[in-house]
Design a protein around this motif. Structure first.
Motif, PDB file in Angstrom:
ATOM      1  N   GLU A 291       0.832  -0.970  -0.005  1.00 31.38           N
ATOM      2  CA  GLU A 291      -0.080   0.054   0.078  1.00 31.38           C
ATOM      3  C   GLU A 291       0.838   1.312  -0.136  1.00 31.38           C
ATOM      4  N   GLU A 292       2.012   1.067   0.704  1.00 24.57           N
ATOM      5  CA  GLU A 292       2.801   2.295   0.730  1.00 24.57           C
ATOM      6  C   GLU A 292       3.515   2.787  -0.626  1.00 24.57           C
ATOM      7  N   ALA A 293       3.859   1.531  -1.228  1.00 23.70           N
ATOM      8  CA  ALA A 293       4.228   1.551  -2.549  1.00 23.70           C
ATOM      9  C   ALA A 293       3.612   2.383  -3.685  1.00 23.70           C
ATOM     10  N   GLN A 294       2.194   1.690  -3.510  1.00 21.74           N
ATOM     11  CA  GLN A 294       1.167   2.078  -4.420  1.00 21.74           C
ATOM     12  C   GLN A 294       0.885   3.620  -4.397  1.00 21.74           C
ATOM     13  N   ALA A 295       0.749   3.977  -2.748  1.00 20.46           N
ATOM     14  CA  ALA A 295       0.586   5.478  -2.530  1.00 20.46           C
ATOM     15  C   ALA A 295       1.668   6.339  -3.345  1.00 20.46           C
ATOM     16  N   PHE A 296       2.959   5.760  -3.018  1.00 22.77           N
ATOM     17  CA  PHE A 296       4.073   6.663  -3.762  1.00 22.77           C
ATOM     18  C   PHE A 296       3.955   6.809  -5.407  1.00 22.77           C
ATOM     19  N   LEU A 297       3.469   5.846  -5.876  1.00 28.50           N
ATOM     20  CA  LEU A 297       3.225   5.745  -7.137  1.00 28.50           C
ATOM     21  C   LEU A 297       2.157   6.649  -7.693  1.00 28.50           C
ATOM     22  N   ASP A 298       1.191   6.702  -6.898  1.00 23.66           N
ATOM     23  CA  ASP A 298      -0.072   7.405  -7.561  1.00 23.66           C
ATOM     24  C   ASP A 298       0.360   9.133  -7.130  1.00 23.66           C
ATOM     25  N   ASN A 299       1.335   9.336  -6.398  1.00 27.54           N
ATOM     26  CA  ASN A 299       1.636  10.652  -5.890  1.00 27.54           C
ATOM     27  C   ASN A 299       3.078  10.970  -6.601  1.00 27.54           C
ATOM     28  N   TYR A 300       3.369  10.364  -7.482  1.00 26.07           N
ATOM     29  CA  TYR A 300       4.850  10.381  -7.849  1.00 26.07           C
ATOM     30  C   TYR A 300       5.027  11.538  -9.090  1.00 26.07           C
ATOM     31  N   GLU A 301       5.842  12.372  -9.017  1.00 28.39           N
ATOM     32  CA  GLU A 301       6.031  13.470  -9.973  1.00 28.39           C
ATOM     33  C   GLU A 301       7.667  13.161 -10.391  1.00 28.39           C
ATOM     34  N   PRO A 302       7.968  12.886 -11.738  1.00 30.44           N
ATOM     35  CA  PRO A 302       9.188  12.990 -11.980  1.00 30.44           C
ATOM     36  C   PRO A 302       9.950  14.199 -11.897  1.00 30.44           C
ATOM     37  N   VAL A 303      11.363  13.927 -11.294  1.00 28.56           N
ATOM     38  CA  VAL A 303      12.197  15.116 -11.044  1.00 28.56           C
ATOM     39  C   VAL A 303      12.575  15.459 -12.350  1.00 28.56           C
ATOM     40  N   PRO A 304      12.408  16.880 -12.835  1.00 26.74           N
ATOM     41  CA  PRO A 304      13.011  17.324 -14.025  1.00 26.74           C
ATOM     42  C   PRO A 304      14.296  17.331 -13.994  1.00 26.74           C
ATOM     43  N   SER A 305      14.948  17.353 -15.266  1.00 23.62           N
ATOM     44  CA  SER A 305      16.780  17.372 -15.346  1.00 23.62           C
ATOM     45  C   SER A 305      16.979  18.963 -15.571  1.00 23.62           C
ATOM     46  N   PRO A 306      18.141  19.255 -15.295  1.00 26.80           N
ATOM     47  CA  PRO A 306      18.726  20.613 -15.334  1.00 26.80           C
ATOM     48  C   PRO A 306      18.694  20.765 -16.775  1.00 26.80           C
ATOM     49  N   CYS A 307      18.633  21.970 -17.273  1.00 28.74           N
ATOM     50  CA  CYS A 307      18.593  22.261 -19.032  1.00 28.74           C
ATOM     51  C   CYS A 307      20.055  22.072 -19.282  1.00 28.74           C
ATOM     52  N   SER A 308      20.124  21.827 -20.372  1.00 26.38           N
ATOM     53  CA  SER A 308      21.364  21.267 -20.790  1.00 26.38           C
ATOM     54  C   SER A 308      22.260  22.491 -21.465  1.00 26.38           C
ATOM     55  N   SER A 309      21.305  23.515 -22.035  1.00 28.88           N
ATOM     56  CA  SER A 309      21.907  24.870 -22.380  1.00 28.88           C
ATOM     57  C   SER A 309      22.626  25.772 -21.299  1.00 28.88           C
ATOM     58  N   CYS A 310      21.835  25.894 -20.016  1.00 24.73           N
ATOM     59  CA  CYS A 310      22.284  26.998 -19.150  1.00 24.73           C
ATOM     60  C   CYS A 310      22.872  25.955 -17.853  1.00 24.73           C
ATOM     61  N   ASN A 311      22.818  24.703 -17.920  1.00 25.88           N
ATOM     62  CA  ASN A 311      23.104  23.878 -16.675  1.00 25.88           C
ATOM     63  C   ASN A 311      22.450  24.292 -15.411  1.00 25.88           C
ATOM     64  N   GLY A 312      21.133  24.299 -15.660  1.00 23.09           N
ATOM     65  CA  GLY A 312      20.352  24.749 -14.287  1.00 23.09           C
ATOM     66  C   GLY A 312      20.457  26.065 -13.767  1.00 23.09           C
ATOM     67  N   SER A 313      21.350  27.110 -14.456  1.00 22.40           N
ATOM     68  CA  SER A 313      21.603  28.407 -13.919  1.00 22.40           C
ATOM     69  C   SER A 313      20.551  29.402 -14.204  1.00 22.40           C
ATOM     70  N   LYS A 314      19.441  28.996 -15.338  1.00 19.23           N
ATOM     71  CA  LYS A 314      18.460  29.923 -15.853  1.00 19.23           C
ATOM     72  C   LYS A 314      18.692  31.046 -16.747  1.00 19.23           C
ATOM     73  N   LYS A 315      20.212  31.192 -16.772  1.00 21.21           N
ATOM     74  CA  LYS A 315      20.803  32.614 -17.508  1.00 21.21           C
ATOM     75  C   LYS A 315      21.250  32.010 -18.920  1.00 21.21           C
ATOM     76  N   CYS A 316      20.892  33.000 -19.842  1.00 20.78           N
ATOM     77  CA  CYS A 316      21.495  32.883 -21.175  1.00 20.78           C
ATOM     78  C   CYS A 316      22.923  32.371 -21.111  1.00 20.78           C
ATOM     79  N   TRP A 317      23.501  31.398 -22.003  1.00 20.71           N
ATOM     80  CA  TRP A 317      24.736  31.145 -22.099  1.00 20.71           C
ATOM     81  C   TRP A 317      25.488  32.075 -22.680  1.00 20.71           C
ATOM     82  N   MET A 318      25.102  32.894 -23.555  1.00 22.52           N
ATOM     83  CA  MET A 318      25.964  33.767 -24.320  1.00 22.52           C
ATOM     84  C   MET A 318      26.235  34.968 -23.369  1.00 22.52           C
TER      85      MET A 318
END
Length: 336
Positions: free
Chosen positions: A276-303
């Protein structure tokens, strides 16, 4: 005195799982009508019969329960869908006496074929029991009903049981707050994603010139380093896979099972809670997004590195790769 007891064990089990209460803790019940319980542990079947294993229990802290009769056990799957009912013969209950807080193994075997609905019970099952019984206040060691099987006064052990329950719950809380982590701070770079060595490409400046534009050079953030230092190759953004995770997780799970057993849970109940614990986890699971490959997670323009300005060889001008200094690849979220 007679009492008719009816209760959906599914509700009882949910209460136990949410509060962490075991059989001893449930002995605090004062309403005798709710004190006769059935703890199912396993159900097996074939094309000829159904076998249900479990325990009859008395959660009262003061009364003996005996002379059980007119008992029925209804079975539901883990979603609460009714499956079938078993009528329990009075003769099989005739000699059962349950002292305060006591349990007795009680298995049921009936003829029948449930192969067609067997898939319902893949994730476990609930039992709903009804019965009438006689009850009388237990006299402890001198009790003529249960023969003093407890060899003590339940009331004299109340404080000891409460202390033990509190201790086990505290241990469980501490354990749940210290789960093993599959990723840990990098031991090579200290968790900042960069080594102590200066970058060979930019000589530690953190910027790299783009030659060939004019007699001057335009600079952009160095793609080979992080803030002028060599990037750690053992981790990603300062986090690495925990090399001891499997061993730590195994030891953690064994400790958790041990505490549950001390609380009074059976192996079958523990398996059901984990499902039941595993099922509850799957029901509420939200994938963790990966950092942007362009800004490496900094949110700033690379240029322009977030300034929205860069030197074109003659003068500073607005960045041609962004609008306001934020990364256009991820829209300024730092994630992809």
């Amino acid at each position: 005195m007679k009492a008719i007891w009816k209760m959906w064990l599914g509700i009882f089990m949910v209460v136990m799982m949410m509060t962490g209460m075991g059989i001893d803790a449930m002995a605090a019940q004062t309403d005798i009508n709710n004190c006769l319980v059935y703890y199912p542990t396993e159900m097996t079947w074939d094309d000829k019969q159904v076998n249900i294993s479990g325990y009859l229990g008395n959660t009262s802290s003061a009364y003996d329960i005996y002379e059980l009769e007119d008992a029925e056990l209804s079975i539901y799957d883990s979603s609460g869908k009714y499956a079938f009912t078993v009528n329990i013969a009075d003769m099989s209950l005739k000699d059962i006496v349950l002292s305060p807080g006591g349990t007795r193994e009680f298995n049921i075997t009936v003829s029948g074929n449930i192969q067609e609905i067997g898939d319902q019970f893949t994730n476990g099952f609930y039992a709903f029991i009804s019965a009438s019984f006689t009850y009388q206040k237990c006299s402890g060691r001198n009790c003529k009903i249960c023969g003093g099987t407890q060899q003590n006064s339940v009331q004299s052990n109340t404080n000891k049981k409460q202390s033990s329950k509190d201790s086990l719950e505290a241990q469980m809380d501490e354990l749940m707050n210290n789960k093993p982590s599959i990723s840990i701070s990098c031991s090579y770079c200290g968790g900042d994603g960069k080594l102590d060595k200066l970058c060979n490409s930019c000589k530690g400046s953190g910027y790299k010139a783009i030659p060939g534009i004019t007699m001057f050079a335009a600079s952009v953030p160095c793609p080979d380093c992080k803030d002028g230092y060599q990037q750690c190759t053992h981790c990603f953004l300062g986090m690495m896979i925990n090399p001891d995770y499997e061993a730590e997780q195994k030891a953690w799970t064994e400790k958790r099972h041990d505490i549950w057993h001390q609380m009074g849970y059976s192996d079958a109940q523990i398996r059901r809670m984990e499902i039941e614990e595993a099922q509850a986890f799957l029901d509420n699971y939200e994938p963790v997004p990966s950092p942007c490959s362009s800004c490496n997670g900094s949110k700033k323009c690379w240029m322009c590195n977030g300034s929205h300005r860069f030197f074109n060889g003659f003068r500073y001008q607005d960045c041609t790769k962004c609008i306001d200094g934020t990364c256009t690849a991820c829209g300024g979220t730092g994630q992809r």
